[in-house]
Design an enzyme around this catalytic site. Sequence first.
Site, PDB file in Angstrom:
ATOM      1  N   GLN A  80      61.296  57.236 -30.229  1.00  0.00           N
ATOM      2  CA  GLN A  80      60.058  56.709 -29.702  1.00  0.00           C
ATOM      3  C   GLN A  80      60.195  55.490 -28.363  1.00  0.00           C
ATOM      4  OE1 GLN A  80      60.274  54.510 -33.127  1.00  0.00           O
ATOM      5  NE2 GLN A  80      58.961  56.382 -34.668  1.00  0.00           N
ATOM      6  N   ASN A 109      67.209  47.641 -38.283  1.00  0.00           N
ATOM      7  CA  ASN A 109      66.329  48.772 -37.573  1.00  0.00           C
ATOM      8  C   ASN A 109      66.204  49.843 -37.273  1.00  0.00           C
ATOM      9  OD1 ASN A 109      64.260  47.553 -34.683  1.00  0.00           O
ATOM     10  ND2 ASN A 109      65.500  48.193 -34.063  1.00  0.00           N
ATOM     11  N   LYS A 110      65.660  50.751 -36.376  1.00  0.00           N
ATOM     12  CA  LYS A 110      65.626  51.767 -36.126  1.00  0.00           C
ATOM     13  C   LYS A 110      66.851  52.191 -36.150  1.00  0.00           C
ATOM     14  CE  LYS A 110      63.643  56.137 -35.103  1.00  0.00           C
ATOM     15  NZ  LYS A 110      62.789  56.378 -34.555  1.00  0.00           N
ATOM     16  N   ASP A 163      62.337  46.024 -38.843  1.00  0.00           N
ATOM     17  CA  ASP A 163      61.837  46.015 -39.760  1.00  0.00           C
ATOM     18  C   ASP A 163      61.930  45.785 -41.159  1.00  0.00           C
ATOM     19  OD1 ASP A 163      60.232  49.142 -39.537  1.00  0.00           O
ATOM     20  OD2 ASP A 163      61.701  48.794 -37.715  1.00  0.00           O
ATOM     21  N   ARG A 209      53.435  52.449 -36.381  1.00  0.00           N
ATOM     22  CA  ARG A 209      54.301  52.655 -36.995  1.00  0.00           C
ATOM     23  C   ARG A 209      54.419  51.168 -36.267  1.00  0.00           C
ATOM     24  NH1 ARG A 209      55.854  52.138 -32.584  1.00  0.00           N
ATOM     25  NH2 ARG A 209      57.737  51.653 -33.418  1.00  0.00           N
ATOM     26  N   GLY A 210      55.179  50.636 -36.768  1.00  0.00           N
ATOM     27  CA  GLY A 210      55.705  49.288 -36.062  1.00  0.00           C
ATOM     28  C   GLY A 210      56.193  48.380 -37.574  1.00  0.00           C
ATOM     29  N   ALA A 211      57.065  47.348 -37.637  1.00  0.00           N
ATOM     30  CA  ALA A 211      57.031  46.274 -38.913  1.00  0.00           C
ATOM     31  C   ALA A 211      55.631  45.662 -38.837  1.00  0.00           C
ATOM     32  CB  ALA A 211      57.865  45.999 -38.779  1.00  0.00           C
ATOM     33  N   ARG A 271      56.107  53.678 -47.153  1.00  0.00           N
ATOM     34  CA  ARG A 271      57.309  53.626 -46.229  1.00  0.00           C
ATOM     35  C   ARG A 271      57.964  52.524 -47.160  1.00  0.00           C
ATOM     36  NH1 ARG A 271      57.278  54.338 -39.602  1.00  0.00           N
ATOM     37  NH2 ARG A 271      59.504  54.578 -40.522  1.00  0.00           N
TER      38      ARG A 271
END
Length: 380
Positions: A212, A263-264, A253, A64-66, A98
Amino acid sequence: MADQQARTGGHMRPTEIPAIRWEEPPEGPVLVLLDQTRLPAEEVELVCTDASALVEAIRSLAVRGAPLLGIAGAYGVALAAARGFEVAEAASALAGARPTAVNLSVGVRRAQAAHQAALARTGDPTAAAMAALAAARALHREDAEASARMAAHGLALLDELQPGGGHRILTHCNTGSLVSGGEGTAFAVALAAHRAGRLRRLWVDETRPLLQGARLTAYEAARSGMAYTLLTDNAAGSLFAAGEVDAVLIGADRIAADGSVANKVGSYPLAVLARYHHVPFIVVAPLTTVDADTPDGASIEVEQRPGFEVTEVAVPQVPVTAAGGGIAVAPLGTQAYNPAFDVTPPELVTAIVTEAGVVSPVTAEALAESCAGSRQVAVD
């Protein structure tokens, strides 16, 4: 297919933990991932032998993570090509795994374009597979270089905003080496401040619903020897009110053309709090996260995650029977609203830090100029 193999991590620093790597054992090439769903309880490697396994790893947030998703997507195309699978089909599945993180589709397209060009030029599938792998490796290397430049630009901005150091930084979600080819985005800036002796405290939002921040950012901060404190997301307001936050640093993201930042989930409330309390709200992300084809925040597709991620808590290595695989924290049948991201409008963003420099104030014109300038440098 995918296999898992446990590894012990000892006392390695975060930068020594490979979040992703390509290997070529005798039985054929594989993509090896550090399974982030198992952290911090244990370090487990997930070995992907085809694109479908990687798609599942992306959807489950094992990777995960852009920025890292972009790298993974590129390697996924290379893996499909090297293993003799249909590349176009694999690329389509990977790009759609995603929807919010634009880097994923950027990485997929880059490797796919290299594959197509080499195939058209040589007619040799092996040469085309090698071209796709070279594109993935180049993106991996470029992201590491971008991470280092973002850290330098971000620390310079912090020192400009607060000369003398002693920075108290609030961060959200996870933005370190686990999401990057290098040391990360927002976390890399905090890490640079720590190494320079100018970080007083890293405030770590636990980041609901997947924790996270608690599981991953605290994990990286501890291994780096940083002074950090974990807090629940809804405790951030009390920190602002007490004057304990000098700057908010988050990743992204997707950044729309007008400077809106996805973003999250939980990032937007931090931006509102920061504006009210006159605290800089800074976004750190590579230029690959800027999507010129998305005009504004309203045009960003926000991924909706399963409700059980809110109604249950997953505990590694604990046998459970709940529907989502976790321990229930809400009554059976409870419906949950679970967007993975929220969108912060540009007027609440103090600055966007990329490898090309600092964009502030954040406007569509300034962002486009920064992106164009970076492309010109690359061409020259």
